[in-house]
Design an enzyme around this catalytic site. Sequence first.
Site, PDB file in Angstrom:
ATOM      1  N   ALA A 188     -14.353   2.192 -20.856  1.00 48.81           N
ATOM      2  CA  ALA A 188     -14.884   0.816 -20.939  1.00 48.81           C
ATOM      3  C   ALA A 188     -16.085   0.605 -20.014  1.00 48.81           C
ATOM      4  O   ALA A 188     -16.924  -0.271 -20.276  1.00 48.81           O
ATOM      5  CB  ALA A 188     -13.782  -0.176 -20.611  1.00 48.81           C
ATOM      6  N   GLU A 212     -22.624  12.189 -22.436  1.00 49.62           N
ATOM      7  CA  GLU A 212     -21.683  11.062 -22.593  1.00 49.62           C
ATOM      8  C   GLU A 212     -20.779  11.355 -23.788  1.00 49.62           C
ATOM      9  O   GLU A 212     -21.274  11.691 -24.868  1.00 49.62           O
ATOM     10  CB  GLU A 212     -22.496   9.780 -22.822  1.00 49.62           C
ATOM     11  CG  GLU A 212     -21.635   8.551 -23.061  1.00 49.62           C
ATOM     12  CD  GLU A 212     -22.492   7.319 -23.372  1.00 49.62           C
ATOM     13  OE1 GLU A 212     -23.661   7.229 -22.929  1.00 49.62           O
ATOM     14  OE2 GLU A 212     -21.974   6.445 -24.101  1.00 49.62           O
TER      15      GLU A 212
HETATM   16  C1  DQA Z   1     -13.949   5.269 -25.371  1.00 42.24           C
HETATM   17  C2  DQA Z   1     -14.576   4.077 -26.107  1.00 42.24           C
HETATM   18  C3  DQA Z   1     -14.671   2.864 -25.189  1.00 42.24           C
HETATM   19  O1  DQA Z   1     -15.268   1.773 -25.879  1.00 42.24           O
HETATM   20  C4  DQA Z   1     -13.300   2.449 -24.725  1.00 42.24           C
HETATM   21  O2  DQA Z   1     -13.386   1.382 -23.814  1.00 42.24           O
HETATM   22  C5  DQA Z   1     -12.519   3.581 -24.141  1.00 42.24           C
HETATM   23  C6  DQA Z   1     -12.605   4.908 -24.758  1.00 42.24           C
HETATM   24  C7  DQA Z   1     -13.702   6.474 -26.319  1.00 42.24           C
HETATM   25  O3  DQA Z   1     -13.465   7.548 -25.795  1.00 42.24           O
HETATM   26  O4  DQA Z   1     -13.727   6.326 -27.538  1.00 42.24           O
HETATM   27  O5  DQA Z   1     -11.720   3.390 -23.230  1.00 42.24           O
HETATM   28  O6  DQA Z   1     -14.835   5.686 -24.365  1.00 42.24           O
END
Ligand code: DQA
Length: 149
Positions: free
Chosen positions: A78, A99
């Site tokens: 998040a 990322e």
């Molecule tokens: C996440 C996607 C994010 O939006 C979310 O808050 C997560 C996991 C993913 O791995 O898909 O906690 O990073």
Amino acid sequence: MTKILVIHGPNLNMLGTREPEVYGSDTLESINQTLIEMAAEKEINLETFQSNVEGDIVSCIQNAGTSDTHFVIINPAAYTHTSIAIRDAFLATRIPFIEVHLSNIFTREEFRMHSYLSDLAIGIISGFGKYSYLLAFEAAVIHCKQSSQ
Ligand code: DQA
């Protein structure tokens, strides 16, 4: 020896039971174990870190910048969508990173479509479940090889 650090953000310690229809049923431990095995095969030193605390992730990136870490793979979870502090840590250290997201953040709620990190990243891998991490590892190895030539 090449050193890669994998950072997992908040709530990723709950993988396996957390919204499995979105994030899959693999646990964080099993993903980390697979990455460690892949790294061992290539004689790469791979460390993992998970925190639910933004400042601890910032400190972890700062420490990576002053240690012998060559590359970071990060699922900021998040904090992707909120954290100027994590963005600034990458700007301060200039450590290259990928990322990663388990889900495809561009097919979900609008607030997930913005990342504070993507424009600083070498690349982004999103939507392949646990394979997002494994693909990021392969890409990180290629990047480290190319930049050591
Ligand atoms: C996440 C996607 C994010 O939006 C979310 O808050 C997560 C996991 C993913 O791995 O898909 O906690 O990073």
